[in-house]
Design an enzyme around this catalytic site. Structure first.
Site, PDB file in Angstrom:
ATOM      1  N   GLU A  43      38.876 -64.258 -47.691  1.00 36.02           N
ATOM      2  CA  GLU A  43      39.143 -65.326 -46.719  1.00 36.02           C
ATOM      3  C   GLU A  43      40.172 -66.329 -47.236  1.00 36.02           C
ATOM      4  OE1 GLU A  43      37.842 -66.261 -43.414  1.00 36.02           O
ATOM      5  OE2 GLU A  43      37.624 -64.098 -43.480  1.00 36.02           O
ATOM      6  N   THR A  52      18.656 -64.216 -53.417  1.00 30.77           N
ATOM      7  CA  THR A  52      17.975 -63.748 -52.200  1.00 30.77           C
ATOM      8  C   THR A  52      18.959 -63.172 -51.175  1.00 30.77           C
ATOM      9  OG1 THR A  52      18.129 -65.965 -51.238  1.00 30.77           O
ATOM     10  CG2 THR A  52      16.070 -65.439 -52.395  1.00 30.77           C
ATOM     11  N   GLY A  53      20.254 -63.271 -51.441  1.00 28.99           N
ATOM     12  CA  GLY A  53      21.266 -62.781 -50.503  1.00 28.99           C
ATOM     13  C   GLY A  53      21.548 -61.293 -50.672  1.00 28.99           C
ATOM     14  N   GLY A  56      22.059 -67.283 -55.715  1.00 25.31           N
ATOM     15  CA  GLY A  56      22.160 -66.505 -54.475  1.00 25.31           C
ATOM     16  C   GLY A  56      21.446 -65.172 -54.565  1.00 25.31           C
ATOM     17  N   LYS A 104      36.093 -72.187 -50.890  1.00 27.08           N
ATOM     18  CA  LYS A 104      36.156 -71.078 -51.852  1.00 27.08           C
ATOM     19  C   LYS A 104      37.468 -71.120 -52.646  1.00 27.08           C
ATOM     20  CE  LYS A 104      32.372 -68.467 -51.436  1.00 27.08           C
ATOM     21  NZ  LYS A 104      31.562 -67.954 -52.546  1.00 27.08           N
ATOM     22  N   GLN A 147      27.060 -71.092 -48.754  1.00 27.20           N
ATOM     23  CA  GLN A 147      26.945 -71.065 -47.300  1.00 27.20           C
ATOM     24  C   GLN A 147      28.048 -70.088 -46.928  1.00 27.20           C
ATOM     25  OE1 GLN A 147      27.150 -70.572 -44.044  1.00 27.20           O
ATOM     26  NE2 GLN A 147      28.816 -72.061 -43.957  1.00 27.20           N
ATOM     27  N   THR A 177      36.713 -64.694 -52.403  1.00 23.55           N
ATOM     28  CA  THR A 177      36.710 -63.955 -51.136  1.00 23.55           C
ATOM     29  C   THR A 177      38.102 -63.737 -50.564  1.00 23.55           C
ATOM     30  OG1 THR A 177      36.133 -64.229 -48.790  1.00 23.55           O
ATOM     31  CG2 THR A 177      36.190 -66.219 -50.088  1.00 23.55           C
ATOM     32  N   TYR A 214      35.019 -72.862 -44.938  1.00 22.21           N
ATOM     33  CA  TYR A 214      34.486 -71.910 -45.927  1.00 22.21           C
ATOM     34  C   TYR A 214      35.598 -71.467 -46.878  1.00 22.21           C
ATOM     35  CZ  TYR A 214      32.962 -67.381 -47.809  1.00 22.21           C
ATOM     36  OH  TYR A 214      32.663 -66.335 -48.653  1.00 22.21           O
TER      37      TYR A 214
HETATM   38  P1  NAP Z   1      24.477 -64.104 -48.314  1.00 18.48           P
HETATM   39  O1  NAP Z   1      23.726 -62.862 -48.003  1.00 18.48           O
HETATM   40  O2  NAP Z   1      24.705 -65.107 -47.236  1.00 18.48           O
HETATM   41  O3  NAP Z   1      23.699 -64.816 -49.538  1.00 18.48           O
HETATM   42  C1  NAP Z   1      24.011 -66.131 -49.911  1.00 18.48           C
HETATM   43  C2  NAP Z   1      22.995 -66.581 -50.940  1.00 18.48           C
HETATM   44  O4  NAP Z   1      23.279 -67.922 -51.319  1.00 18.48           O
HETATM   45  C3  NAP Z   1      21.537 -66.585 -50.430  1.00 18.48           C
HETATM   46  O5  NAP Z   1      20.706 -66.213 -51.483  1.00 18.48           O
HETATM   47  C4  NAP Z   1      21.328 -68.058 -50.075  1.00 18.48           C
HETATM   48  O6  NAP Z   1      19.975 -68.448 -50.110  1.00 18.48           O
HETATM   49  C5  NAP Z   1      22.096 -68.693 -51.222  1.00 18.48           C
HETATM   50  N1  NAP Z   1      22.442 -70.088 -50.999  1.00 18.48           N
HETATM   51  C6  NAP Z   1      23.089 -70.645 -49.943  1.00 18.48           C
HETATM   52  N2  NAP Z   1      23.264 -71.952 -50.127  1.00 18.48           N
HETATM   53  C7  NAP Z   1      22.712 -72.261 -51.318  1.00 18.48           C
HETATM   54  C8  NAP Z   1      22.565 -73.447 -52.073  1.00 18.48           C
HETATM   55  N3  NAP Z   1      23.015 -74.613 -51.627  1.00 18.48           N
HETATM   56  N4  NAP Z   1      21.958 -73.384 -53.280  1.00 18.48           N
HETATM   57  C9  NAP Z   1      21.468 -72.219 -53.751  1.00 18.48           C
HETATM   58  N5  NAP Z   1      21.558 -71.056 -53.083  1.00 18.48           N
HETATM   59  C10 NAP Z   1      22.182 -71.073 -51.890  1.00 18.48           C
HETATM   60  O7  NAP Z   1      25.897 -63.771 -48.927  1.00 18.48           O
HETATM   61  P2  NAP Z   1      26.410 -62.407 -49.617  1.00 18.48           P
HETATM   62  O8  NAP Z   1      27.005 -61.554 -48.548  1.00 18.48           O
HETATM   63  O9  NAP Z   1      25.365 -61.867 -50.501  1.00 18.48           O
HETATM   64  O10 NAP Z   1      27.629 -62.945 -50.476  1.00 18.48           O
HETATM   65  C11 NAP Z   1      27.451 -63.349 -51.830  1.00 18.48           C
HETATM   66  C12 NAP Z   1      28.604 -64.261 -52.240  1.00 18.48           C
HETATM   67  O11 NAP Z   1      29.830 -63.568 -52.113  1.00 18.48           O
HETATM   68  C13 NAP Z   1      28.748 -65.521 -51.385  1.00 18.48           C
HETATM   69  O12 NAP Z   1      29.211 -66.539 -52.234  1.00 18.48           O
HETATM   70  C14 NAP Z   1      29.829 -65.155 -50.386  1.00 18.48           C
HETATM   71  O13 NAP Z   1      30.485 -66.317 -49.935  1.00 18.48           O
HETATM   72  C15 NAP Z   1      30.716 -64.257 -51.224  1.00 18.48           C
HETATM   73  N6  NAP Z   1      31.439 -63.197 -50.535  1.00 18.48           N
HETATM   74  C16 NAP Z   1      30.776 -62.329 -49.719  1.00 18.48           C
HETATM   75  C17 NAP Z   1      31.486 -61.284 -49.137  1.00 18.48           C
HETATM   76  C18 NAP Z   1      30.801 -60.272 -48.254  1.00 18.48           C
HETATM   77  O14 NAP Z   1      31.499 -59.552 -47.534  1.00 18.48           O
HETATM   78  N7  NAP Z   1      29.489 -60.137 -48.328  1.00 18.48           N
HETATM   79  C19 NAP Z   1      32.857 -61.125 -49.393  1.00 18.48           C
HETATM   80  C20 NAP Z   1      33.483 -62.024 -50.257  1.00 18.48           C
HETATM   81  C21 NAP Z   1      32.759 -63.051 -50.834  1.00 18.48           C
HETATM   82  P3  NAP Z   1      19.023 -68.321 -48.805  1.00 18.48           P
HETATM   83  O15 NAP Z   1      18.498 -66.905 -48.830  1.00 18.48           O
HETATM   84  O16 NAP Z   1      17.987 -69.344 -49.077  1.00 18.48           O
HETATM   85  O17 NAP Z   1      19.855 -68.590 -47.599  1.00 18.48           O
HETATM   86  O1  F7E Z   2      33.145 -61.686 -38.975  1.00 17.40           O
HETATM   87  C1  F7E Z   2      34.582 -61.259 -35.645  1.00 17.40           C
HETATM   88  C2  F7E Z   2      34.829 -62.565 -36.355  1.00 17.40           C
HETATM   89  O2  F7E Z   2      31.151 -63.024 -39.612  1.00 17.40           O
HETATM   90  C3  F7E Z   2      34.077 -60.637 -39.047  1.00 17.40           C
HETATM   91  C4  F7E Z   2      31.524 -63.176 -45.016  1.00 17.40           C
HETATM   92  O3  F7E Z   2      30.772 -62.317 -45.842  1.00 17.40           O
HETATM   93  O4  F7E Z   2      33.428 -61.720 -45.115  1.00 17.40           O
HETATM   94  C5  F7E Z   2      32.528 -62.359 -44.230  1.00 17.40           C
HETATM   95  O5  F7E Z   2      33.217 -63.225 -43.350  1.00 17.40           O
HETATM   96  C6  F7E Z   2      35.013 -60.682 -37.845  1.00 17.40           C
HETATM   97  C7  F7E Z   2      35.588 -62.074 -37.581  1.00 17.40           C
HETATM   98  O6  F7E Z   2      32.568 -61.890 -41.386  1.00 17.40           O
HETATM   99  C8  F7E Z   2      31.519 -61.580 -33.723  1.00 17.40           C
HETATM  100  O7  F7E Z   2      35.563 -63.464 -35.535  1.00 17.40           O
HETATM  101  C9  F7E Z   2      33.529 -60.856 -33.397  1.00 17.40           C
HETATM  102  O8  F7E Z   2      36.948 -61.943 -37.283  1.00 17.40           O
HETATM  103  O9  F7E Z   2      31.136 -60.528 -39.976  1.00 17.40           O
HETATM  104  P1  F7E Z   2      31.888 -61.789 -39.963  1.00 17.40           P
HETATM  105  P2  F7E Z   2      33.788 -62.758 -41.949  1.00 17.40           P
HETATM  106  O10 F7E Z   2      34.024 -63.963 -41.152  1.00 17.40           O
HETATM  107  O11 F7E Z   2      34.933 -61.813 -42.130  1.00 17.40           O
HETATM  108  C10 F7E Z   2      34.197 -62.617 -45.940  1.00 17.40           C
HETATM  109  C11 F7E Z   2      35.061 -61.780 -46.849  1.00 17.40           C
HETATM  110  C12 F7E Z   2      33.353 -63.619 -46.641  1.00 17.40           C
HETATM  111  O12 F7E Z   2      33.702 -64.062 -47.726  1.00 17.40           O
HETATM  112  C13 F7E Z   2      32.226 -64.219 -45.883  1.00 17.40           C
HETATM  113  O13 F7E Z   2      31.260 -64.779 -46.774  1.00 17.40           O
HETATM  114  O14 F7E Z   2      34.256 -60.357 -36.679  1.00 17.40           O
HETATM  115  N1  F7E Z   2      33.469 -61.288 -34.680  1.00 17.40           N
HETATM  116  N2  F7E Z   2      32.356 -61.044 -32.794  1.00 17.40           N
HETATM  117  C14 F7E Z   2      32.226 -61.731 -34.924  1.00 17.40           C
HETATM  118  N3  F7E Z   2      31.667 -62.236 -36.044  1.00 17.40           N
HETATM  119  C15 F7E Z   2      30.355 -62.580 -35.987  1.00 17.40           C
HETATM  120  N4  F7E Z   2      29.758 -63.052 -37.100  1.00 17.40           N
HETATM  121  N5  F7E Z   2      29.623 -62.462 -34.836  1.00 17.40           N
HETATM  122  C16 F7E Z   2      30.163 -61.971 -33.675  1.00 17.40           C
HETATM  123  O15 F7E Z   2      29.495 -61.865 -32.648  1.00 17.40           O
END
Ligand code: NAP
Ligand code: F7E
Length: 350
Positions: free
Chosen positions: A136, A13-14, A11, A161, A90, A134, A157
């Site tokens: 979640e 690139t994320g 991941g 997780k 994802q 996460t 999701y």
């Molecule tokens: P992100 O920006 O969506 O990045 C996800 C990364 O995973 C991207 O590099 C994506 O590649 C890659 N990826 C997706 N499917 C893949 C597959 N099948 N094989 C290999 N690579 C794949 O997510 P992030 O915000 O950096 O989050 C990083 C991790 O932390 C994720 O696992 C997410 O679920 C978890 N997380 C995030 C948060 C948050 O608030 N950001 C909170 C809790 C947990 P592409 O660029 O090709 O799409």
């Molecule tokens: O939504 C509400 C939506 O998509 C936050 C991921 O990084 O954090 C992330 O998941 C809230 C939700 O993030 C829109 O219904 C309203 O209640 O920004 P989000 P998420 O679902 O909390 C967790 C910790 C992860 O692990 C995940 O990978 O915002 N909401 N209006 C909306 N959300 C989106 N996306 N778009 C709207 O227009």
């Protein structure tokens, strides 16, 4: 050059993968990055690594995918990392309702594949494993949530997780692998994906500031999240792997705000006061000064099941990792809005 350690990041690139790579390169790590093949460019967040570190031989990109077992085994066998950070997923909750099977394949089985690869290659004693868990997984449980809070995942999701969470614990106990779950609450920043709500809002605010008066369509305005800064959180991934014993940690700010709070704060950064009128799907946000409608609800963004409020308690991380967040909600929102204004200005000039 002599490197301290080698880290493999899935991941990369994320948002998190790219920030972690920058962080570890500063610590003199050699980085192995796994990236998916894409028909369009998906390396915007790590292009700087190509120009500098590929030449320096500190960054090595590999094509790979969490759904491809043989590819993962080969990369680990060839690179023999000291640490694996499994950040690929994802990661979009709403999208997971539309692609549940793929989400489970990547987010649940992907973790199992990596841990099995470690076993197959007999590297249990050599590799430390970080899993991007996460908030979640808590779903709609009592706040604040900590490491002892029961889980109630409410999306494909979150369920995927949670499978990974338990797989990490099982492999830790069964095979003595140093494997940990970082239970990170939402964390945001300039590199946040544009379809997550915070970045969607800050991009719309930047557009509005620069004269583009399109309406911002949102879903559930009342959902509350514990929003922290990615720049604060990423270092905890590394810290967890430097502990004497493997353990799981909640990483959060302890402050929860609604989507509406985020909207209000973001528009405040460009001196726009939002007035809210109406209820439910008819609710609209109006620019107080110009009386223009700037926000509307689109049911498309609602989820079949929603997590209403997340608020973390990271006392364990504070005590054992000596970590606490430094960046406030206000500062986070301001930084994101300013960064989006800069990015859009540059786009308009090019
Ligand atoms: P992100 O920006 O969506 O990045 C996800 C990364 O995973 C991207 O590099 C994506 O590649 C890659 N990826 C997706 N499917 C893949 C597959 N099948 N094989 C290999 N690579 C794949 O997510 P992030 O915000 O950096 O989050 C990083 C991790 O932390 C994720 O696992 C997410 O679920 C978890 N997380 C995030 C948060 C948050 O608030 N950001 C909170 C809790 C947990 P592409 O660029 O090709 O799409
Ligand atoms: O939504 C509400 C939506 O998509 C936050 C991921 O990084 O954090 C992330 O998941 C809230 C939700 O993030 C829109 O219904 C309203 O209640 O920004 P989000 P998420 O679902 O909390 C967790 C910790 C992860 O692990 C995940 O990978 O915002 N909401 N209006 C909306 N959300 C989106 N996306 N778009 C709207 O227009």
């Amino acid at each position: 050059m002599k490197f301290k350690k080698t880290a493999l990041i899935t991941g990369i690139t994320g948002q998190d993968g790219s920030i972690l790579a920058d962080f570890l390169l500063k610590k003199n790590y050699k980085i192995i990055g796994i990236k998916r093949r894409s028909s369009s460019f998906n390396t915007e967040r790590i292009d700087h690594l190509y120009t500098k570190h590929v030449l320096n031989k500190s960054y090595f990109p590999y094509y790979g995918d969490l759904t491809d077992t043989s590819n993962l085994i080969r990369i680990i066998q060839q690179t023999k990392p000291h640490e694996i950070y499994n950040l690929a997923a994802q990661s979009h909750v709403r999208t997971s309702f539309e692609t549940p099977e793929y989400t489970a394949n990547a987010d649940a089985l992907g973790t199992l594949r990596l841990l099995e690869a470690i076993r197959i290659l007999k590297l249990e004693k050599k590799i430390k494993f970080y899993q991007a868990s996460t908030s979640e997984i808590f779903g709609n449980t009592k706040i604040p949530q900590n490491e002892k809070t029961p889980f109630a995942p409410t999306s494909p999701y979150a369920i995927s997780k949670l499978f990974s969470y338990w797989t990490v614990i099982n492999y830790r106990k069964a095979y003595n692998i140093f494997a940990v779950n970082g239970i990170l609450f939402n964390h945001e920043g300039e590199r946040r994906g544009a379809t997550f709500v915070t970045r969607k809002i800050t991009r719309a605010v930047a557009n509005y500031f620069l004269g583009n008066k399109e309406i911002l369509y949102l879903g559930n305005l009342n959902a509350k999240r514990d929003w922290g800064a990615a720049d604060d959180y990423i270092k905890t991934m590394w810290m967890m792997l430097q502990q004497k014993k493997p353990s799981d940690y909640v990483i959060s700010t302890g402050v929860s705000k609604s989507v509406k709070d985020f909207v209000n704060e973001a528009y405040k950064c460009i001196d726009v006061k939002v007035i809210w009128k109406g209820k439910g799907v008819k609710e609209i946000g109006i620019d107080k000064k110009t009386k223009r409608t700037i926000i509307k609800i689109d049911k498309y963004y609602f989820r079949p099941t929603e997590v209403h409020e997340l608020k973390g308690d990271s006392s364990k991380a504070k005590k054992e990792l000596k970590w606490k967040p430094k960046i406030s909600f206000k500062k986070l929102v301001k930084t994101m809005v300013e960064s989006d204004i800069d990015k859009l200005k540059n786009l308009n000039f090019n």
